[in-house]
Every structure is written in structure tokens, then in C-alpha cells.
Scaffold this motif. Structure first.
Motif, PDB file in Angstrom:
ATOM      1  N   ALA A   1     -44.183 -11.497  10.885  1.00 36.65           N
ATOM      2  CA  ALA A   1     -43.851 -10.975   9.757  1.00 36.65           C
ATOM      3  C   ALA A   1     -42.667 -11.650   8.911  1.00 36.65           C
ATOM      4  O   ALA A   1     -41.581 -11.515   9.799  1.00 36.65           O
ATOM      5  CB  ALA A   1     -43.744  -9.710   9.786  1.00 36.65           C
TER       6      ALA A   1
ATOM      7  N   GLU B   1     -34.243 -15.485  15.929  1.00 33.33           N
ATOM      8  CA  GLU B   1     -34.693 -14.440  15.002  1.00 33.33           C
ATOM      9  C   GLU B   1     -34.715 -13.350  16.254  1.00 33.33           C
ATOM     10  O   GLU B   1     -36.072 -13.316  16.869  1.00 33.33           O
ATOM     11  CB  GLU B   1     -36.001 -14.634  14.175  1.00 33.33           C
ATOM     12  CG  GLU B   1     -35.611 -15.738  13.178  1.00 33.33           C
ATOM     13  CD  GLU B   1     -36.702 -15.953  12.126  1.00 33.33           C
ATOM     14  OE1 GLU B   1     -37.887 -15.092  12.398  1.00 33.33           O
ATOM     15  OE2 GLU B   1     -36.299 -16.348  11.012  1.00 33.33           O
TER      16      GLU B   1
ATOM     17  N   GLU C   1     -36.364  -9.707  17.325  1.00 35.26           N
ATOM     18  CA  GLU C   1     -37.294  -8.956  16.595  1.00 35.26           C
ATOM     19  C   GLU C   1     -37.838  -7.917  17.610  1.00 35.26           C
ATOM     20  O   GLU C   1     -38.034  -8.359  18.845  1.00 35.26           O
ATOM     21  CB  GLU C   1     -38.531  -9.722  16.137  1.00 35.26           C
ATOM     22  CG  GLU C   1     -37.898 -10.844  15.236  1.00 35.26           C
ATOM     23  CD  GLU C   1     -39.200 -11.432  14.496  1.00 35.26           C
ATOM     24  OE1 GLU C   1     -40.155 -11.202  14.240  1.00 35.26           O
ATOM     25  OE2 GLU C   1     -38.587 -12.365  13.580  1.00 35.26           O
TER      26      GLU C   1
ATOM     27  N   ASP D   1     -38.112 -14.758  17.894  1.00 36.22           N
ATOM     28  CA  ASP D   1     -39.114 -15.524  17.141  1.00 36.22           C
ATOM     29  C   ASP D   1     -38.154 -16.982  16.786  1.00 36.22           C
ATOM     30  O   ASP D   1     -37.682 -17.173  15.603  1.00 36.22           O
ATOM     31  CB  ASP D   1     -39.496 -14.904  15.851  1.00 36.22           C
ATOM     32  CG  ASP D   1     -40.249 -15.704  14.910  1.00 36.22           C
ATOM     33  OD1 ASP D   1     -40.955 -16.890  15.332  1.00 36.22           O
ATOM     34  OD2 ASP D   1     -40.403 -15.425  13.525  1.00 36.22           O
TER      35      ASP D   1
ATOM     36  N   LYS E   1     -42.861 -22.562  13.797  1.00 39.22           N
ATOM     37  CA  LYS E   1     -42.460 -21.326  14.477  1.00 39.22           C
ATOM     38  C   LYS E   1     -43.526 -21.305  15.931  1.00 39.22           C
ATOM     39  O   LYS E   1     -43.384 -20.371  16.589  1.00 39.22           O
ATOM     40  CB  LYS E   1     -42.671 -20.099  13.917  1.00 39.22           C
ATOM     41  CG  LYS E   1     -41.513 -19.939  12.863  1.00 39.22           C
ATOM     42  CD  LYS E   1     -41.705 -18.618  11.924  1.00 39.22           C
ATOM     43  CE  LYS E   1     -40.607 -18.234  11.293  1.00 39.22           C
ATOM     44  NZ  LYS E   1     -39.626 -17.627  11.703  1.00 39.22           N
TER      45      LYS E   1
ATOM     46  N   THR F   1     -37.236  -9.941  11.202  1.00 40.26           N
ATOM     47  CA  THR F   1     -35.918 -10.305  11.825  1.00 40.26           C
ATOM     48  C   THR F   1     -34.857  -9.667  10.675  1.00 40.26           C
ATOM     49  O   THR F   1     -35.087  -9.911   9.598  1.00 40.26           O
ATOM     50  CB  THR F   1     -35.560 -11.665  12.238  1.00 40.26           C
ATOM     51  OG1 THR F   1     -34.605 -11.759  13.025  1.00 40.26           O
ATOM     52  CG2 THR F   1     -35.382 -12.455  11.065  1.00 40.26           C
TER      53      THR F   1
HETATM   54 MN    MN Z   1     -39.343 -13.807  12.606  1.00 38.98          MN
END
Ligand code: MN
Length: 288
Positions: free
Chosen positions: A83, A141, A143, A172, A185, A255
Motif C-alpha cells: 500500500a 520501509e 510496515e 518493504d 520493490k 509505511t
Molecule cells: Mn511500503
């Protein structure tokens, strides 16, 4: 219950400073043949596995936590969702710093929707984040990761939490730049999740959990899941309006502010309150 996969193929439950080796409970899993069903076979049989663990645990050996290597407990998710811009302060920092966005689109998660990370990017803390593009900016990141427990499509938000098997700590990892997320990613090792799966019954409110990441002991991100813009029920409703969700599908929920670069040799310490914490190193890919 804190359910873990360790030393590649062993199944355990975390009890204080120990892991109880309940690998024998894998006996309740089916012997599969081609074509394999979608989803992760451990998560799709979680009720049977937990019942078997309860039956055999007392006779299973304890191992100190320090002596096991934690792999991601979900080995074969059919999908890994991310997200983007699901915390306002992160969206604001990206808008303010072109070094983060590097030309990619910045819009609210409700407009952009979710993105997919490749399943081959997934690792647990027994491994390392391996940089293939050390000349580019590579960010952490932190999460909260929600693990889907059963198959569902077009799930309304008021029923969505019934589809959550549990939670993990997630990183992430992201290469910055204008490319699609499915490139930046999805680099091998860029979806870190673990160190174990905490079953949903142990987390009374997943929308009130502190989460943080430190790099070499320095705090980079520290926030709370109460600031999620789309919460887990809305993310499940959104995702399942496009895709059938299967057991073991992972949702990286987004994040908060504080994303920043990591370099080879760095150690990240990722923490989600009540879920767990994990340390993972970064290194550069070996070149010939
Ligand atoms: Mn992320």
C-alpha cells in the motif's frame, strides 16, 4: 500463538526465550500433486496444524531462540500486496523531497490502489537484504504485515477481519526511482517478513501498534498503526474487489514517515509492538 519456520523447513512455536520444535505437526499437511492449489499450504491448514501442535507440544523439544534461524513463516504466498502512501506523514515527506519520489506518481492510496511485490522477493531474518543497485537509493520501509487466512473475493470491510490469520513485522525494501513498484520493490530479498506469525487472536487491536526501525542503532521511523489511512478491513475490501485472496497472501499495510537509505554493512532492527522484532543485515550482491 507465535508460529515460526526455522532452519529452512522446521516448524516451531515461540515460548519466551525458546522455540519449541513442533515440526512433527507438519504431518497433518496434505501430500500435494500438480497442479498445486493457490496459496500457502501451511496457512490454508492452520486450524488443523494448531490443533496438532496443541496435541503434541508437551513432548517436543525446546531450543534457545539464539540457536535458530528464522525464515519467513509464509513460504508460498500467491500474492504480496503493498500500500503506497497509506500514512499521511509519509505522503507529505515524499511530496517534500524529490530524492524519495524520483519522478514516480504520488497520490493517495485510495486513488493509486495497491501494488504487487514478487513472491520471490520474500525472505525472513535468517537471510540478508542484498543490494543489486548500490548506486541507487535503497530505502527501508517498516510496515505491519497482515496475513490472509482463508480464500475470499469481494469481501466487505465489516467481514474482512475474519480473513486475517495473523500478523508479521515487515520491511518493504525499495529502490527509489521512476520505475513501476513491481520492479523497484520486487528485487530478490526486498520483501522481509517475520520473524514469526502472531495469530490474530493475540492482537486485540492491530490499529494501535507502535512500529519502528533503527539502522545501526539510530531510530529512522517510529509511529503507530493508528495513523493508517486505509485500515486492514479497507485494504482487504479494496484488494479483494480486484483479486481473489488466498491463504498466505500478504498485505504490507504501508509505511510512516522517516524512510531513508541503507548501505551495505548496515543492520536494521525492525519492531512492531506485540508482534515481534527482527534484525537483518544489508549487503551488496557479489560480483564476479
Ligand atoms: Mn511500503
Amino acid at each position: 500463538m507465535k508460529l515460526c519456520r526455522f532452519d529452512a523447513s522446521k516448524l516451531g512455536i515461540v515460548e519466551g526465550a525458546h522455540v519449541r520444535d513442533v515440526t512433527k505437526a507438519k504431518a497433518v499437511l496434505p501430500q500435494l500433486q500438480w497442479p498445486l492449489p493457490h496459496g500457502d499450504v501451511l496457512i490454508s491448514h492452520l486450524p488443523e496444524v494448531i490443533a496438532e501442535i496443541a496435541r503434541i507440544a508437551a513432548s517436543c523439544p525446546l531450543i534457545p531462540l539464539a540457536d535458530v534461524r528464522f525464515d519467513c513463516p509464509v513460504a508460498n504466498p500467491s500474492k504480496i500486496f503493498g500500500a503506497a502512501f497509506n500514512y499521511s506523514d509519509h505522503e507529505a515527506e515524499v511530496l517534500a523531497d524529490p530524492g524519495i519520489s524520483q519522478g514516480h506518481i504520488v497520490k493517495p492510496v485510495s486513488e493509486l490502489g495497491l501494488f504487487l511485490k514478487a513472491g520471490t522477493a520474500l525472505i525472513g531474518p535468517s537471510e540478508e537484504v542484498i543490494q543489486r543497485f548500490p548506486d541507487r537509493r535503497n530505502d527501508h520501509e517498516i510496515e505491519l504485515v497482515a496475513v490472509i487466512g482463508k480464500t475470499g473475493s469481494c469481501i466487505p470491510r465489516d467481514q474482512a477481519m475474519e480473513y486475517v490469520a495473523g500478523y508479521m513485522v515487515g520491511l518493504d525494501m525499495t529502490v527509489r526511482g521512476p520505475q513501476f513498484q513491481c520492479m523497484r520493490k520486487s528485487v530478490d530479498t526486498y520483501a522481509v517478513a517475520g520473524p514469526w506469525l502472531v495469530t490474530a487472536d493475540e492482537i486485540a487491536d492491530p490499529h494501535d501498534l507502535d512500529l519502528s526501525v533503527t539502522v545501526n542503532g539510530q531510530v529512522r521511523q517510529a509511529s503507530n498503526t493508528r495513523y493508517l489511512k486505509l485500515r486492514i478491513p479497507e485494504l482487504i475490501e479494496f484488494a479483494s474487489s480486484y483479486y481473489t485472496l488466498y491463504p498466505g497472501d500478504l498485505i504490507y499495510t504501508g509505511t510512516p514517515a522517516g524512510v531513508g537509505p541503507v548501505l551495505a554493512g548496515d543492520e536494521m532492527h525492525a519492531v512492531v509492538d506485540k508482534v515481534g522484532d527482527m534484525r537483518i543485515r544489508v549487503r551488496a550482491i557479489a560480483t564476479a
